[in-house]
Design a protein around this motif. Structure first.
Motif, PDB file in Angstrom:
ATOM      1  N   ASN A  55       0.912  -1.168  -0.112  1.00 55.79           N
ATOM      2  CA  ASN A  55       0.068  -0.116   0.019  1.00 55.79           C
ATOM      3  C   ASN A  55       0.929   1.271   0.072  1.00 55.79           C
ATOM      4  O   ASN A  55       0.742   2.332   0.481  1.00 55.79           O
ATOM      5  CB  ASN A  55      -0.856  -0.031   1.091  1.00 55.79           C
ATOM      6  N   TRP A  56       1.985   1.306  -0.738  1.00 60.98           N
ATOM      7  CA  TRP A  56       2.814   2.463  -0.762  1.00 60.98           C
ATOM      8  C   TRP A  56       2.653   3.143  -2.035  1.00 60.98           C
ATOM      9  O   TRP A  56       2.255   2.731  -3.246  1.00 60.98           O
ATOM     10  CB  TRP A  56       4.271   1.654  -0.941  1.00 60.98           C
ATOM     11  N   LYS A  57       2.868   4.335  -1.842  1.00 63.52           N
ATOM     12  CA  LYS A  57       2.985   5.298  -3.112  1.00 63.52           C
ATOM     13  C   LYS A  57       4.391   5.131  -3.800  1.00 63.52           C
ATOM     14  O   LYS A  57       5.302   4.624  -3.084  1.00 63.52           O
ATOM     15  CB  LYS A  57       2.725   6.731  -2.767  1.00 63.52           C
ATOM     16  N   ARG A  58       4.344   5.401  -5.048  1.00 66.05           N
ATOM     17  CA  ARG A  58       5.872   5.595  -5.644  1.00 66.05           C
ATOM     18  C   ARG A  58       7.072   6.029  -4.972  1.00 66.05           C
ATOM     19  O   ARG A  58       8.120   5.438  -5.180  1.00 66.05           O
ATOM     20  CB  ARG A  58       5.535   6.100  -7.196  1.00 66.05           C
ATOM     21  N   PRO A  59       6.746   7.259  -4.401  1.00 65.03           N
ATOM     22  CA  PRO A  59       7.870   7.869  -3.913  1.00 65.03           C
ATOM     23  C   PRO A  59       8.512   7.156  -2.654  1.00 65.03           C
ATOM     24  O   PRO A  59       9.703   7.137  -2.295  1.00 65.03           O
ATOM     25  CB  PRO A  59       7.471   9.218  -3.475  1.00 65.03           C
ATOM     26  N   THR A  60       7.478   6.339  -1.818  1.00 66.54           N
ATOM     27  CA  THR A  60       7.912   5.498  -0.625  1.00 66.54           C
ATOM     28  C   THR A  60       8.601   4.279  -1.220  1.00 66.54           C
ATOM     29  O   THR A  60      10.041   3.929  -0.517  1.00 66.54           O
ATOM     30  CB  THR A  60       6.773   4.970   0.015  1.00 66.54           C
ATOM     31  N   THR A  61       8.369   3.692  -2.380  1.00 65.87           N
ATOM     32  CA  THR A  61       9.055   2.806  -2.757  1.00 65.87           C
ATOM     33  C   THR A  61      10.536   3.194  -3.237  1.00 65.87           C
ATOM     34  O   THR A  61      11.566   2.210  -2.918  1.00 65.87           O
ATOM     35  CB  THR A  61       8.361   1.920  -4.142  1.00 65.87           C
TER      36      THR A  61
END
Length: 121
Positions: free
Chosen positions: A37-43
């Motif tokens: 459930n992460w957004k791209r920036p977190t990844t």
């Protein structure tokens, strides 16, 4: 091997990479969106941190591991035994089986490992 201090989330992320490598970083972001459930920036932030630690590599948008999963978890297990049981594998095993009964199959498998070690040693 380096001493990799990873939190549970970073470890789960590394497991995703190990399961799918080599993997395009964009595809990794899509998987992390679904599984974590992460957004791209977190990844990309977690990826950058694990690359800085020397566990992963992101070259030309392709993510691979620099340390195999088995090597990572083997070192982690050794560190647990060292830190918690003063390096004594028998003390670790005694503590483990005092809370969890071994099945006959598990005991046989462990005995086979010991027998194989004795033959090689």
């Amino acid at each position: 091997m380096k001493d990799f201090e990873l939190g549970a989330v970073q470890e789960r992320f590394a497991d995703i990479v190990w399961e799918h490598e080599p993997i395009a970083s964009g595809e990794l972001a899509k998987i992390c969106e679904v599984e974590l459930n992460w957004k791209r920036p977190t990844t990309y932030t977690v990826l950058r941190k694990l690359c800085e630690k020397g566990l992963l590599r992101n070259k030309d948008g392709i993510v691979t591991s620099l340390v195999p999963r088995e090597e990572f978890y083997s070192a982690k297990s050794e560190q647990i035994v060292e830190d918690s049981y003063r390096g004594s594998l028998p003390a670790f095993i005694a503590a483990f089986i005092s809370r969890k009964e071994l099945s006959r199959e598990e005991a046989d498998e462990i005995q086979k490992m010991i027998d194989a070690f004795r033959k090689e040693g």
